[in-house]
Design a protein around this motif. Structure first.
Motif, mmCIF file in Angstrom:
data_model
loop_
_atom_site.group_PDB
_atom_site.id
_atom_site.type_symbol
_atom_site.label_atom_id
_atom_site.label_comp_id
_atom_site.label_asym_id
_atom_site.label_seq_id
_atom_site.Cartn_x
_atom_site.Cartn_y
_atom_site.Cartn_z
ATOM 1 N N MET A 46 -10.382 5.334 6.476
ATOM 2 C CA MET A 46 -9.827 5.080 5.150
ATOM 3 C C MET A 46 -9.938 3.596 4.846
ATOM 4 O O MET A 46 -9.616 2.755 5.692
ATOM 5 N N TYR A 47 -10.375 3.274 3.647
ATOM 6 C CA TYR A 47 -10.578 1.884 3.243
ATOM 7 C C TYR A 47 -9.432 1.428 2.350
ATOM 8 O O TYR A 47 -8.961 2.173 1.490
ATOM 9 N N ILE A 48 -9.007 0.197 2.553
ATOM 10 C CA ILE A 48 -7.982 -0.434 1.722
ATOM 11 C C ILE A 48 -8.590 -1.695 1.125
ATOM 12 O O ILE A 48 -9.098 -2.557 1.852
ATOM 13 N N GLU A 69 -9.858 8.950 1.726
ATOM 14 C CA GLU A 69 -8.840 9.659 2.488
ATOM 15 C C GLU A 69 -9.218 11.102 2.805
ATOM 16 O O GLU A 69 -8.858 11.625 3.860
ATOM 17 N N ILE A 101 0.853 -1.189 0.000
ATOM 18 C CA ILE A 101 0.000 0.000 0.000
ATOM 19 C C ILE A 101 0.887 1.236 0.000
ATOM 20 O O ILE A 101 1.773 1.363 0.853
ATOM 21 N N ASP A 133 -5.680 -0.649 -3.737
ATOM 22 C CA ASP A 133 -6.131 0.748 -3.778
ATOM 23 C C ASP A 133 -6.700 1.171 -2.423
ATOM 24 O O ASP A 133 -7.220 0.351 -1.655
ATOM 25 N N THR A 134 -6.623 2.464 -2.160
ATOM 26 C CA THR A 134 -7.207 3.049 -0.947
ATOM 27 C C THR A 134 -8.210 4.114 -1.346
ATOM 28 O O THR A 134 -8.093 4.720 -2.420
ATOM 29 N N TYR A 186 0.888 4.259 1.054
ATOM 30 C CA TYR A 186 1.093 5.018 2.283
ATOM 31 C C TYR A 186 2.084 4.346 3.229
ATOM 32 O O TYR A 186 2.772 5.012 4.007
#
Length: 226
Positions: free
Chosen positions: A51-53, A84, A12, A80-81, A14
């Motif tokens: 925030m969703y991953i 945010e 990911i 993908d995220t 981030y």
């Protein structure tokens, strides 16, 4: 076990530059969700839950008009995220999200993300890079919806399967089959108009849509028509 399953944040953006121990710290308060196909994850205007991953599956982000018409903003697949913006500015959800197919997701709360932002400089640098990419997508989407005719928009959506790009249809390229209704939701038009656009692209020799699935016959021609 899928690659990255023991360290789900390793790929990911981030968190890729964090150590495994730092990623484990971030994950301590994470929620894990399995969403069935069609399940709504959250609704535009509601308070942000985090925030969703996407770990597996496909999710669509969309806006809904007063008369119920959907405009898909983007599709999100594994790695993908999304969501945010309200995580970082404390605002409500700017879009709605729903699983297109069975999906596994991780949710990180606003508190978790803000703590990671303060503690790990690499996360802050990644935020700038991710948000710059999202801005490019939104600019391309506005350009596609405002300045391209419907047939060109449909061509760009079909092209996603062979040449992923920002703008209309972004993120849908991995789908085996995309329905005319789904194309209409991405292109900002009706299913009937999409059917006519597909017929025009087929008559031009760019695609073959006669067997219920869209096959690209000439991707160079399709790109010219997009």
């Amino acid at each position: 076990m899928e690659k990255g399953a023991t360290d789900p944040l390793s790929n990911i953006p981030y968190f890729a530059r964090l150590t495994p121990e730092q990623r484990t710290n971030v994950l301590r308060s994470a929620r894990h969700i399995h969403a069935a196909a069609g399940q709504t994850l959250f609704v535009d205007g509601e308070p942000c839950s985090g925030m969703y991953i996407v770990m597996q599956g496909l999710v669509k982000l969309f806006k809904t008009s007063a008369d119920g018409k959907e405009q898909v903003v983007r599709h999100m697949s594994a790695g993908d995220t999304f969501n945010e913006v309200p995580v970082f500015d404390g605002s409500p959800n700017p879009v709605s999200a729903a699983a297109v197919e069975p999906s596994n997701l991780i949710v990180l709360s606003r508190e978790t993300m803000l703590a990671a932002l303060r503690e790990y400089p690499a996360v802050a640098e990644a935020v700038v890079q991710v948000f710059a990419s999202r801005l490019r997508h939104l600019v391309a989407l506005v350009e596609d919806l405002s300045f391209r005719q419907v047939t060109a928009r449909v061509a760009r959506i079909v092209l996603q399967s062979v040449s992923p790009h920002e703008g209309v249809g972004a993120g849908v390229g991995g789908r085996v089959r995309v329905t005319q209704r789904e194309i209409a939701e991405m292109a900002g038009t009706s299913r009937e108009v999409v059917a006519r656009a597909l017929k025009a692209l087929e008559d031009a020799g760019a695609i073959d849509a006669r067997r219920g699935e869209i096959q690209i016959v000439d991707d160079a021609l399709l790109n010219t028509l997009s």
